[in-house]
Write an enzyme that holds these catalytic residues in place. Structure first.
Site, short mmCIF file in Angstrom:
data_model
loop_
_atom_site.label_atom_id
_atom_site.label_comp_id
_atom_site.label_asym_id
_atom_site.label_seq_id
_atom_site.Cartn_x
_atom_site.Cartn_y
_atom_site.Cartn_z
N GLY A 442 28.47 31.73 45.00
CA GLY A 442 28.61 31.20 46.20
C GLY A 442 29.47 29.94 46.64
O GLY A 442 30.68 29.70 46.88
N SER A 538 31.71 33.44 39.25
CA SER A 538 31.93 32.62 40.23
C SER A 538 31.29 31.14 40.42
O SER A 538 31.36 30.63 39.59
CB SER A 538 31.74 33.43 41.57
OG SER A 538 32.51 32.76 42.68
N TYR A 539 30.50 30.76 41.25
CA TYR A 539 30.09 29.49 41.34
C TYR A 539 29.11 29.50 40.36
O TYR A 539 28.44 28.59 39.90
CB TYR A 539 29.72 29.08 42.60
CG TYR A 539 29.39 27.37 42.62
CD1 TYR A 539 30.58 26.77 42.94
CD2 TYR A 539 28.24 27.18 42.87
CE1 TYR A 539 30.24 25.24 42.94
CE2 TYR A 539 27.90 25.69 42.84
CZ TYR A 539 28.99 24.77 42.83
OH TYR A 539 28.50 23.52 42.96
N ASP A 715 41.80 38.54 40.16
CA ASP A 715 41.19 37.70 41.17
C ASP A 715 42.17 36.41 41.25
O ASP A 715 42.43 35.88 40.39
CB ASP A 715 39.85 37.28 40.45
CG ASP A 715 39.00 36.22 41.31
OD1 ASP A 715 39.22 36.09 42.32
OD2 ASP A 715 38.25 35.44 40.61
N HIS A 768 37.46 39.88 41.33
CA HIS A 768 36.54 38.56 41.15
C HIS A 768 35.13 39.14 40.36
O HIS A 768 34.58 38.53 39.66
CB HIS A 768 36.27 38.04 42.49
CG HIS A 768 35.44 36.62 42.27
ND1 HIS A 768 35.84 35.50 41.71
CD2 HIS A 768 34.25 36.20 42.81
CE1 HIS A 768 35.08 34.56 41.77
NE2 HIS A 768 33.79 34.98 42.33
#
Length: 797
Positions: A442, A538-539, A715, A768
Site C-alpha cells: 500500500g 509492493s510496499y 508492472d 504487479h
C-alpha cells in the site's frame, strides 16, 4: 512453398488453377518451418558474423556508395508497365476460400504479378477490399518481415486479415478486428522465394536477393498491380508492416519518392508509412557478438532513410509513424496504486524526505526494550478453537480438505490495538510443512482481501459476490499460510484509540507485526520452532525486510529462514528511475518526455521542481499501471461493471466481488470480526518511511538470511528495472548467471543468483500482483524458494 525452374506456360496454368486450400497446408507445415521471430534472429546473427569476418579479413575496405542516398540508383526502374489483359482482374477474383464462414460481404482477389520477364520473377498477392464503401477507402500494402517470411501466412491469416485458421486446419473464422474494416488491404509475399512468390531462374533469385532488390521488385509490382486494378490509381496509399518490415517499408517509400522526383510525376499517391516493432538495421558496423553464436548485443545504427533525404520525404509524403500503446489494470487496484503513488509523491516533495539517506537508522535492526517487555503475553490456549472457521459462506462444497482460522490478536492492551489474521493450513502434511506470513503493501492495503481472496489464497470470489471458487495454485498446496492485515486501521484490524491511525508508519508497522507474531505463536504453539518465512509484495518491500530485521535483532525463538518479496518498493530514487526507464522502453512515454526527465532529474535528493515538472508531463490515460497489457474494468453509467475484453483466467473487476463479499454480514460473522465497513485500502497518515531498504537487505544477508526478490515484468509501478538498480546498489556478485526457468513447457521467467544468498527472478507476463496474474508460475517460484533451489529450466521446451 517455393517453385523452381517453372516454364512460362506452367506459370500461366498455375495462375488459373491454384486454390487457397494450399494456404491451409502451408499454415500447418512441419515444425521445421522457421517462425518470423526465429528468421529475424538468425538473420541478425549471420549478418553480424559476416560483417565481423569481413572487418577481420579486410580491415581497410570501406563500404561502397549508399544506394538509398541517390535517386539515380533507381533510374533503371520502369515507369510504365504492360497493359494487362482485360480479364486479368476477373481471373484473380476468389469466389470463396475453402472453409470460409458464411456471409462474407467483401471481395477477395489473389494471383501473381510479373516484376521481371527475363528472369521470371513473380510476386504473389492477396487482396481484400473493405466490406463497406470500398471505393472511397484508402489502399494499404502490408509487408511482413523475416527477411523471408510470408505476409499471407502471417499477416493475413494470423494478424490483420479478415480470417483466422481454426485448429482443425480446414476451416476459417472471422477476425472482427480485421484492418479491411477501415481500408482495402494488399498482402504481398516478397521477395521471390517467399511463400507462393517465385522466380523461374533460381540462381538469379538466390544470388541477388536483398533490401534493394526487394524494394525495386515491390515498386514494379505496384505499377503492374495498379494497371490491373486501375480504380485504385490516385487513391490514398499507405505502406505498413512489422519486424524486418522496418527495412521494407521505409525503403519502398524511398523508391516511390525517388521515382516521383526523377520523373516529376506521381506514380503512387503515398501518404504515409507505419510499422509495428520496426527493426532498423541498415548499418551493422556496431554489431557485437557474444560467446559462441549467441548475439549478445545489437546496436541499431540505422537511419530511417538517408539523412539527406529524410526532410524531403517527410515534406512530400507526411510519413506517419504509428505508436500503439497497450494499457491495462485491475480496476479495484486504483486504491492500491493511488496509495503507493501518493506516498512516493509526498516523499519527493516533502522537506522531511530530504533528511533521508541510506545511512539512516534501519528499522528493526536494533532491539528495543519496549518490545522485550511485551514478550510476556496473556494465555492464548482457548482462543485457537474460537478462531476456527467452520466454513466460509459460499465456499465450494467439496475439496476443502484444510483447516482455516481467523480472528484478532491484540498488540497494544492499553490502546486496544488489534491485528486481524487469516490462517489456511496446508492441504496435505500441515504438521510438517513450513509457515509463511504474507503481507500486502500500500501502505495501508489488505493482505486478506487482496492477498488471500485475490492472489495466493485457497479461494477466489466469484462474480455473483456470494460464492467462492477454488484456486488450484494456492500457496497452501505447499505451506501453511498466514495473512496479516497490517497496520491497525487496515481491513478488519483496528484500534480503540483513533489517534493511533495518525501514528502509522514503517516502525509502528514492524513493531506491531512482531508483537502479533509473539502472541500468535502462543495461540498456535504447534508452530513454534517450525521453519518460518515472510513474503509479500509492493510496499511490503519495506514491511518484509523490516519485520525480518526486528525478529533477528530480538533473538526470539521464531525460526526465520528467509524472505521472498514480489515487485518490491525498495528505494525511493531507484524506484523512480526504474519506472521512467520502464515506461519509456514500453512505449508509454515519448522520447521527448524521457529526454526531458533524464535531463532534469538526477534521481537523488538534489532533484527539484524542474524534475517534478518533467515527470508530470505524460498522461497515463485510462491506465492503472500495475499491468500495462491487461484489460481494464469498465464502469457503466447504469452502475454495472464489466471487463474491457476477455482474457482467460483474468477478471479486472475482481476487486468489486471481493469488496461485496467481505462486507456481507454473514461473511464477517464467519470470520469472527466486528460488523464493520471493510475496505481494500485505508488512507493512513504515514509518519515515517525509510528512503532505502538496501541497507536493511545488506544487514539481513550479513546475518545469513535467504533473500529472494521477484518481479512481474508487466508492472510499471515497482518494475523489474527498479529492482535491478537496487540489486546493483547491494554490491553483490553473480554466482549463477541470468537464465530462463520453465513453467508448463514454456519460459516462466528468468532468474539470477548472487553472493550472500540473494536471488532475483522475473515472472513473464505478470503484473504487479504476480500470484494473481500468473498463479501457476507464482506457485512454482514459491515452491523453489522453500526448497532453496532455483526454479528449473527444461531445455528444449
Amino acid at each position: 512453398m517455393i517453385f523452381h525452374k517453372i516454364t512460362k506456360s506452367e506459370a500461366n496454368m498455375i495462375r488459373h488453377t491454384i486454390t487457397f486450400f494450399l494456404l491451409l497446408l502451408l499454415l500447418s507445415a512441419s515444425p521445421t518451418d522457421a517462425s518470423q521471430e526465429d528468421q529475424l534472429m538468425r538473420f541478425i546473427e549471420s549478418t553480424a558474423k559476416k560483417r565481423q569476418a569481413d572487418r577481420v579479413s579486410n580491415p581497410d575496405v570501406t563500404e561502397g556508395p549508399d544506394p538509398w542516398a541517390d535517386a539515380s540508383s533507381f533510374s533503371h526502374l520502369p515507369t510504365r508497365c504492360p497493359i494487362p489483359l482485360a480479364s486479368a482482374k476477373a481471373a484473380d477474383k476468389i469466389t470463396a476460400l475453402p472453409g470460409q464462414p458464411p456471409r462474407v460481404n467483401f471481395d477477395q482477389y489473389a494471383g501473381y504479378v510479373t516484376v521481371n520477364e527475363e528472369y521470371g520473377r513473380e510476386l504473389f498477392y492477396y487482396f481484400v477490399e473493405a466490406p463497406y464503401e470500398a471505393a472511397s477507402k484508402p489502399l494499404i500494402l502490408w509487408l511482413n518481415g523475416g527477411p523471408g517470411c510470408s505476409s499471407l501466412g502471417y499477416g493475413a491469416m494470423m494478424e490483420l486479415g479478415p480470417f483466422r485458421v481454426n485448429p482443425d486446419g480446414k476451416t476459417l473464422r472471422r477476425n472482427k478486428h480485421a484492418w479491411n474494416n477501415l481500408a482495402n488491404v494488399i498482402f504481398l509475399e516478397s521477395p521471390t522465394g517467399v511463400g507462393f512468390s517465385y522466380a523461374s531462374n533460381n540462381s538469379d533469385n538466390i544470388n541477388k536477393r536483398g533490401d534493394q532488390r526487394t524494394a525495386e521488385d515491390t515498386f514494379v509490382f505496384l505499377l503492374n498491380w495498379l494497371e490491373r486494378f486501375p480504380e485504385y490509381k490516385g487513391r490514398d496509399f499507405y505502406i505498413a508492416g512489422e519486424s524486418y518490415g522496418g527495412h521494407y517499408v521505409p525503403q519502398l517509400a524511398t523508391v516511390i519518392t525517388f521515382m516521383s522526383e526523377l520523373h516529376r510525376t506521381t506514380f503512387i499517391n503515398l501518404h504515409g508509412i507505419f510499422w509495428r516493432l520496426g527493426f532498423h538495421m541498415l548499418d551493422y558496423l556496431d554489431e557485437v557478438l557474444g560467446q559462441g553464436s549467441q548475439l549478445a548485443r545489437h546496436h541499431a545504427m540505422a537511419r530511417l532513410v538517408h539523412p539527406g533525404l529524410r526532410e524531403n520525404i517527410m515534406r512530400n509524403t507526411s510519413l506517419c509513424l504509428l505508436l500503439l500503446i497497450c494499457v491495462a489494470a485491475w480496476h479495484a487496484d486504483a486504491s492500491r496504486e493511488a496509495r503507493l503513488r501518493e506516498l512516493i509523491l509526498s516523499k519527493r516533495t516533502s522537506t522531511h524526505s530530504s533528511s533521508h539517506s541510506v545511512d539512516e537508522p534501519m528499522i528493526g535492526a536494533t532491539a528495543t526494550s519496549s518490545l522485550r517487555a511485551e514478550h510476556s503475553v496473556s494465555d492464548q490456549s482457548d482462543q485457537k478453537d474460537a478462531d476456527r472457521i467452520a466454513a466460509l459462506p459460499g465456499q465450494p462444497p467439496k475439496g476443502v480438505g484444510f483447516s482455516q482460522y481467523s480472528g484478532c490478536v491484540t498488540v497494544d492492551e492499553k490502546n486496544g490495538r488489534a491485528l486481524f489474521y487469516y490462517l489456511v493450513e496446508a492441504a496435505t502434511n500441515a504438521a510438517t510443512r513450513p509457515l509463511v506470513l504474507w503481507l500486502n503493501g500500500g501502505p495501508g492495503c489488505s493482505s486478506f482481501g487482496y492477498g488471500a481472496m485475490g492472489e495466493l489464497g485457497p479461494f477466489r470470489v466469484n462474480s455473483d459476490n456470494r460464492t467462492l471458487s477454488t484456486n488450484e495454485h494456492a500457496w497452501n498446496n505447499v505451506a501453511n499460510v498466514l495473512f496479516l492485515e497490517s497496520p491497525a486501521g487496515v481491513g478488519f484490524s483496528y484500534s480503540n484509540t483513533t489517534s493511533d491511525y495518525d501514528k502509522s508508519g514503517d516502525q509502528r508497522t514492524s513493531e506491531d507485526a512482531f508483537l502479533f507474531l509473539v502472541s500468535w505463536f502462543e495461540r498456535f504453539p504447534e508452530y513454534k520452532g517450525r521453519s518460518f518465512y515472510i513474503s509479500g509484495e509492493s510496499y511490503a518491500g519495506h514491511y518484509v525486510p523490516q519485520l525480518a530485521a526486528t525478529i533477528l535483532s530480538h533473538n526470539t525463538s521464531i525460526n526465520l529462514q528467509g524472505i521472498l518479496v514480489g515487485n518490491p518498493y525498495l528505494d525511493d530514487n531507484m524506484n523512480t528511475k526504474g519506472v521512467i526507464d520502464f515506461l519509456w522502453s514500453h512505449a508509454v512515454i515519448s522520447d521527448e518526455v524521457y529526454a526531458n526527465i533524464t535531463k532534469n532529474c538526477n534521481f537523488n535528493l538534489s532533484d527539484g521542481n524542474a524534475c517534478s515538472d518533467a515527470m508530470a508531463a505524460y498522461d497515463t490515460a485510462n491506465t492503472l499501471l500495475f499491468d500495462i497489457y491487461g484489460p481494464v474494468c469498465i464502469d457503466a453509467p447504469d452502475g454495472k461493471y464489466y471487463p474491457s475484453r476477455y482474457v482467460p483466467g483474468y477478471d479486472p473487476c475482481t476487486g468489486y466481488y471481493i469488496d461485496a463479499y467481505l462486507n456481507d454480514p454473514e461473511v464477517q460473522k464467519a470470520l469472527h470480526v466486528r460488523t464493520t465497513k471493510w475496505a481494500g485500502c485505508t488512507d493512513l497518515h504515514w509518519k515515517d518511511s525509510s528512503a532505502s531498504i538496501v541497507p536493511t537487505l545488506k544487514w539481513l544477508m550479513g546475518h545469513g538470511l535467504r533473500v529472494w526478490l521477484f518481479s512481474g515484468d508487466f508492472d510499471s509501478v515497482c518494475p523489474f528495472t527498479a529492482t535491478r538498480y537496487s540489486i546493483h546498489d547491494l554490491g553483490v556478485a553473480i554466482t549463477e548467471p541470468w537464465r530462463p526457468w520453465t513453467a508448463n513447457k514454456e519460459v516462466g521467467g528468468y532468474v539470477e543468483a548472487y553472493t550472500g544468498g540473494l536471488v532475483f527472478a522475473s515472472v513473464r507476463g505478470a503484473g504487479h500482483q504476480v500470484p494473481y496474474f500468473q498463479p501457476e508460475k507464482a506457485l512454482i517460484l514459491f515452491s523453489s524458494f522453500l526448497k532453496g533451489t532455483l526454479p528449473l529450466y527444461e531445455k528444449g521446451q
